[in-house]
Design an enzyme around this catalytic site. Structure first.
Site, PDB file in Angstrom:
ATOM      1  CE1 TYR A  75     -19.414 -53.265 -12.410  1.00 40.27           C
ATOM      2  CE2 TYR A  75     -21.682 -52.725 -11.833  1.00 40.27           C
ATOM      3  CZ  TYR A  75     -20.421 -53.162 -11.471  1.00 40.27           C
ATOM      4  OH  TYR A  75     -20.174 -53.498 -10.161  1.00 40.27           O
ATOM      5  CD  GLU A  97     -22.856 -51.364  -8.522  1.00 38.82           C
ATOM      6  OE1 GLU A  97     -21.672 -51.108  -8.178  1.00 38.82           O
ATOM      7  OE2 GLU A  97     -23.498 -52.337  -8.102  1.00 38.82           O
ATOM      8  CG  HIS A 107     -28.062 -52.775  -2.479  1.00 42.99           C
ATOM      9  ND1 HIS A 107     -28.556 -54.002  -2.880  1.00 42.99           N
ATOM     10  CD2 HIS A 107     -27.046 -52.480  -3.336  1.00 42.99           C
ATOM     11  CE1 HIS A 107     -27.880 -54.434  -3.920  1.00 42.99           C
ATOM     12  NE2 HIS A 107     -26.944 -53.534  -4.218  1.00 42.99           N
ATOM     13  NE  ARG A 138     -32.619 -62.396  -2.413  1.00 46.51           N
ATOM     14  CZ  ARG A 138     -33.144 -63.609  -2.241  1.00 46.51           C
ATOM     15  NH1 ARG A 138     -32.352 -64.625  -1.948  1.00 46.51           N
ATOM     16  NH2 ARG A 138     -34.434 -63.810  -2.334  1.00 46.51           N
TER      17      ARG A 138
END
Length: 232
Positions: free
Chosen positions: A88, A85, A9, A11
């Protein structure tokens, strides 16, 4: 077999702020990212794209919007959470400068195969789900559009690095050696024998990534001894 164009993707606002966004909702492209996304459509002029797939996160969908706007015959991207993603966990939303002081940071850097994010997933799990998704989509594109088809998937930095490491036969511990900039294109052509890494982290011209005619000098899936002659 088809050629995959893996796009990171553009920024994002989190990139600019130095924040580990993860799956945080509402993280969008910043002004530079929008310019990068607009330029991507031009960089791919002349490259026929049979299928678009995307991480469901906003910044990836926004990156593909200019490309789709200029190709009315290309369907809206299929959203696949497996290309999302890394989860996390407790690291999500924290400044990278702060995370760099955590003991786990060195494990992530030097021994990625042993890294597991508290309350999230391990990098091994990330690698497994993303590589599985890419290979399944590649087979689907081959069946529906033919072995010479080109397809595009927009995802995230660690996802792309894990897919590249698999394509190169690298141990996951080495995936931090790979770098992909925002809105860069990484091209991989899968064959029954092996994947070929055609581009990695490319931010320039991509016109040579269209379908390639069959070659008389090497069987499909074999590398050309001495080096390929290119597409001209």
């Amino acid at each position: 077999m088809p050629t995959l164009l893996l796009v990171r993707h553009g920024r994002s606002t989190a990139n600019t702020a130095g924040i580990l966004a993860g799956w945080t909702p509402g993280v969008e492209l910043d002004d530079t990212g929008r310019v990068q996304a607009a330029a991507l459509a031009g960089r791919l002029t002349g490259v026929p794209i049979a299928q678009a797939v995307s991480s469901p996160l906003e910044r990836c969908r926004q990156t593909l919007e200019p490309l789709l706007a200029g190709r009315p015959g290309l369907s809206r991207p299929a959203l696949d959470e497996r290309l999302g993603e890394c989860h996390y966990g407790e690291w999500t939303g924290r400044p990278l400068a702060e995370l760099a002081t955590e003991p786990l940071w060195r494990t992530v850097q030097d021994h990625a195969a042993a890294a597991a994010f508290p309350g999230g997933e391990s990098l091994r799990e990330l690698s497994h789900r993303t590589v599985t998704a890419v290979r399944e989509w590649n087979e689907k594109v081959a069946v529906e559009h033919g072995d010479d088809a080109v397809w595009i998937a927009c995802s995230h930095g660690d996802v792309i690095k894990a897919v590249v490491a698999d394509a190169l036969g690298l141990h996951l511990d080495h995936f931090q050696r790979i770098n992909v900039e925002p809105c860069s294109v990484t091209a991989i052509r899968y064959t029954p024998q092996r994947p070929f890494l055609l581009r990695m982290g490319d931010t320039g011209d991509l016109s040579s990534l269209g379908p390639r005619p069959g070659r008389a000098d090497a069987p499909a899936g074999d590398a050309v001894v001495g080096g390929d002659t290119g597409t001209s």
